[in-house]
Design an enzyme around this catalytic site. Sequence first.
Site, short mmCIF file in Angstrom:
data_model
loop_
_atom_site.label_atom_id
_atom_site.label_comp_id
_atom_site.label_asym_id
_atom_site.label_seq_id
_atom_site.Cartn_x
_atom_site.Cartn_y
_atom_site.Cartn_z
N TRP A 14 83.55 -9.69 58.82
CA TRP A 14 83.93 -9.78 60.24
C TRP A 14 84.18 -11.25 60.59
CZ3 TRP A 14 82.62 -5.24 58.53
CH2 TRP A 14 82.95 -4.11 59.26
N ASP B 161 89.02 -3.25 68.90
CA ASP B 161 88.64 -2.16 68.01
C ASP B 161 89.16 -0.84 68.55
OD1 ASP B 161 86.94 -2.34 70.20
OD2 ASP B 161 85.22 -1.50 69.14
N GLU C 189 83.59 -0.74 75.02
CA GLU C 189 83.56 -1.58 73.83
C GLU C 189 84.76 -2.49 73.95
OE1 GLU C 189 81.71 -0.04 70.59
OE2 GLU C 189 81.89 -1.96 69.60
N GLU D 128 88.91 6.49 64.34
CA GLU D 128 87.86 5.58 63.86
C GLU D 128 87.20 6.14 62.60
OE1 GLU D 128 84.69 5.19 66.70
OE2 GLU D 128 84.02 3.30 65.83
N ASP E 121 87.81 -5.48 61.98
CA ASP E 121 88.96 -4.60 62.20
C ASP E 121 90.25 -5.43 62.20
OD1 ASP E 121 86.45 -3.89 63.48
OD2 ASP E 121 87.41 -2.10 64.26
N HIS F 148 91.71 3.72 66.77
CA HIS F 148 91.00 2.64 66.09
C HIS F 148 91.81 2.27 64.85
CE1 HIS F 148 86.79 1.71 67.21
NE2 HIS F 148 86.69 1.11 66.04
C1 BGC Z 1 83.36 -1.05 66.53
C2 BGC Z 1 83.97 -1.35 65.20
C3 BGC Z 1 83.35 -2.63 64.74
C4 BGC Z 1 81.93 -2.30 64.51
C5 BGC Z 1 81.10 -3.27 63.80
C6 BGC Z 1 81.93 -0.77 66.29
O1 BGC Z 1 81.24 -0.37 67.40
O2 BGC Z 1 84.02 -0.06 67.19
O3 BGC Z 1 85.26 -1.10 65.03
O4 BGC Z 1 83.98 -3.27 63.74
O5 BGC Z 1 81.30 -1.83 65.67
O6 BGC Z 1 80.54 -2.55 62.85
#
Ligand code: BGC
Length: 931
Positions: free
Chosen positions: A567, A499, A505, A783, A512, A804
Site C-alpha cells: 500500500w 477504493d 470509505e 471488490e 488498490d 472496486h
Molecule cells: C478497502 C480496500 C483497501 C483495504 C485495505 C478496504 O476497506 O476498501 O480496497 O485496500 O481496506 O486492506
Amino acid sequence: MVLSLFGKVCRMLVPKSLRCEYLENPLGLDVLNPRLSWRLENASAGSPSSLQAAYHLIVASSREKLDKLDGDLWDTGKVSSDQMIHVEYQGKLLKARAWCYWKVKVWDEDGRSSNWDDSPVAFWHVGLLHKSDWGTAQWVGGPARESRRMKVQDRTKNYPQEIIASDPSPLLRKKIALPGGIIRVMLYVTALGEYEVRINGKRVGDQYLAPEWTDFGKRVQYQTYDVTALVVPGQNTLGAMLGDGWYLGLLGPGDAIRQRYYGQNRRLLLKLVIETGDGKTTEVMTDRTWKLNENGPITYSDHFMGEMYNGTLEQAGWDMPEFDDSSWVNVIVDDGVNVNLVAQKNEPVRIFETLTPIAITSPRKDTYIFDFGQNLVGWCECLLDGKAGQQYVLRHGEMLEEDGTLHVDNLRLATQTDCYTHDGRGLRSLQPHFTFHGFRYVEVTGFSIKPNLSTLKAHAIRSSAPETGAFECSNVMLNQLWKNILWTQRNNMASIPTDCPQRNERMGWMGDAQVFAQTAIYNMNMAAFFSKFTIDMRDAQGEEGQYTDFAPHPYPAKTAMSFGPGWADCGIIIPWRLFVAYGDTRVLAEHYESMKKYVDLIYDENPDYIWKVWGSNYGDWLNGDTIKNAKGYPKKGGELPKVPYATLFYWLSASLLAKIAGVLDKQADQEKYLRLAKNVQDAFNKKFVKADGKIEGNTQAGYALALGFGILPSALQEKAIKHLLAALKTYGNRISTGFISTIQMMLELSARGHNDLAYKLIESHQFPSWGYSIEQGATTIWERWDGYVKGRGFQDRGMNSFDHYSIGAVGEWMYRVILGINFDESQPGMKHLILAPKPDGSLTWASGHYDSIRGRIAVGWEIKGPQTTYHFDVPPNILATIVLEKKEGAQILENGKPVKENPRIQVLEDAGTFIKMAVKAGTYDFASQKD
Ligand code: BGC
C-alpha cells in the site's frame, strides 16, 4: 500539401494536440516553467515521415503577436531535436495572470517542415502565484453555528453512531457595477468546504466538488474560470453557495470515521478581475460587504449521506441584480484562515455522461426503483411536480435484494439519500449540489402520480482525464469485462483514486491504486491526475518517512493505517509508472527525497533485509482464503504469508528507487539502493525459497509476485513456474490470488509459455472468476470474487463493494497480451514500444488502441484458418519492436510480400517460433502461418 519537382506528394509532419503540463489550454497554472508537448501526424497518406528532426516553438503574450509570429515571451529558433514531449518553457519570467499563446513548427528527417499555419494555436493562462496576488480578498462565510448531533445507523452494526448534522448551506451574494468595454473577466475562487459560484443567475463552469480533495492543512486548490460571457456592463450579481465537501464532511472507513477533520467553518475566497478595452483592470473580491443568508434551500449536504433540498426556502432570483437583499446580513470575515493556496493541477470533476433509466419496478406500494442498467457515480436530476411541502426521497444502491427492494447493507453508514421538498410551483428540475453516490438503482418514494422513464436521469461524474484506450474482441464476455474495468475506473476518480465510491470509505487506498495504475494509464491519460495524487501521497507522508496506506490521510501517519507493504509502496510505484508512460522526470525529481526517506525507513526498521516491522499489513488482500462456502474450492492455501509478502515489496521499492536514482543521475544513491535491493533479494531467496524453487506458503500469489517482481535467480524461475502451475491445479485451475498478485500471475503465465492457461482463467465463467461476476450481471468490477453468489446471496454485509477496481487490474493484461501494446522502460514516454500480441484461447480476433503521449497506437489481429493477420499503426516519432509468433520455418509476409522487402522493417531475429522486427512509424499488415 507540398508537391515536389516530380509532381509527387511530399510528405511532412504536422503538429497536433498541443498540451501544456498535460492539459489542453489550462487556465490558472502556477508552474512557471511549464512543459509543452505535442503529437505528430503525417499531413497525408502514403509513405510517412517517421521522425521529427527539429522543432521551433514560439510563445507570445497575445494572440495578435502570435499571429504575427512575434514570440515576445519565448522564441526557441530552430532546435535540432526529436523532443516532442516536455519541452520546458524557458522564456521570459511569467507573472500572475499572464496569457501565453503558443505554436510549434516541426521538421522531419528529410528536412521538410510544417507551416506555421499547420500548428493549432494553444495557450495557457498563469494563475495567482503568491498570496499578494489575491490582493485584499478575504475569507468570508457565516458565523459559527452550534453543532447538532444526530444518530445514524451503520447497517453492519447493531448500535447507532452519532455524527454532527451538516448545517444548511449559506447563500452569499454581492451586487457589482461593471464598466463598459469589457474584454475579459477572469474568476479565481476557492473555498473551505465546497462552492458553487453563480453570476447573474448562471452557474460558473462545469466543474463539481471544487476545490476538490487535498490535505487541506498543507494545500488548498483554487480554480480559475473565464467568465467573460456571463457578465454585462452595468449591474451584475455574484452569488455563492457553500457545502461541507471533504473539508467538513464525513470521511473514512468503519469506526475510524472522521468529521470536521480539517476545520469547522465553510469559507469562500474569490477574486474577479475585469479587463477593459482602455487597458484598465477592475477587481472585485470577497470582503465584509458581501451579503449572507444563512438558511438557503440546501438544508443538509454530505458526500456520504446525500443532500436535502427544501424548495419552499428558495429565494427566487437571489443571484440576480434586481433581488432585494435588504433583509440579509453581512458576511463574517475570517482573518484566522491561513492556508497554502495552489492551482488545481489535474482535470476537474465534470459530468461526462448522462444516462436514462432502462426500467422502473415497484417492489412495494408507492415505492419505485429506477434501474440505470449501469453502476455509476454521480447523482440524479429529477423532473418533479407536487404540492408545496410534498417530499420525495431518493435512495441510491448498487444491487437489489431477491425481493426486488434496494440492497443498502453494503453502504454501511453512508445513506446516499437525497430528499426534495417541493415548492408547489409546478414542474421542477432538481439535482443535488454537494454530494455524489455510487449506484445503479435509485429507489424513489413520494410520488402522487406514477413516474416514467423520463422522470429521472443520472449524471455520471469523474475527474475528466481524457480516455485513451479501446478494446474489442470476439469474446463478448471479455468485451463486457473491459467495459466493466473502464466504468470502475471512471467511478473511482472523484479528485483522487478511490477504493470504492459508495460506502463510508471512498479513500485513496494506495494498494488498490498502485495495482490498478497501469490499467488506468492504458484507459486514460492519468498523467495530471496521478501527478496531483503523488503530491497527496507526499503530503500525507509521516515525519519518519512512512507513506500512509491512503492519501489524503486524515489520521496521524504514525499510528493509523500507514506503512503497509504493497500500500505504502504506491508512493514509489505510481511516480515510476508516470515516468515510464509519460517520460516524466520532473515528478521523480520533485518526489525523490520523499521516496528516499521511505525506503530508508524500511531499512532502518528492518536492517536484516526481511520486512517484519511494518505499520499495517493487509497482505494479498481478499485472496482465495476469504471466499466463503465455495464447493470444491480449498478453504486455505491462497494467502501468501505476510513476511515474504512484505519482503517482496521491500525489494520492489528498493530496486525501483535504484532505477529512479539512475534516471536522475544520482550515482552514489543508485549504488546504495542497488546494494540494498541485492541484500533484500539474497535474504528473501535464502529465507523463503527452497532449492527446488518452492516459495514459503506454496501459494499462487507467492510465485506470481516473486516472478513478476523479478526477485528469483534465473536458475529458480523455471522451477517456480512449475510450482505455480501446480498451485493452480490444486484449485482446479482457478484463481486463489488476491488484490495484489492476480495481475502478476496473469502476466507471468503469458510471458513464460503458459498463455493458454492465462486465457483459460480470463475466459472462465466458473466461480471465482471475472466471468462469474459478469454472468451475475456485473457492470463494474466487484471488490470480492464472491460478492454475490447465486443461492448463497451476498458476502460480508459491511465490506462488499460492487465498484472496486483492484482485480480489474487484469485490464493491463488485456492491453499487453491480447493487444500486445507494451511500454519499454528503457525508453520512457513511448519513445519506443514493444508490440507483441499473443492470440490464444477462444479468440478469433481482437482490436483496439492506446492513445499514448506521442499519439495513437492501434492494433488488430484476426485468425483465419492456419493464418493470422496483424494490423499495426505506429505514429511518427515512435520506434517499435514487433514480435510475432509463427510456425517454425514459416515465412511472415507484410502487405503480401516478404518482410525483408519493406525498407521500413529491420528483422532483428527470425528464429524458431517467432520473429522480431524493428519498425519505424507507419502502418503494417502482416500475415503469419501459425499451425
Ligand atoms: C478497502 C480496500 C483497501 C483495504 C485495505 C478496504 O476497506 O476498501 O480496497 O485496500 O481496506 O486492506
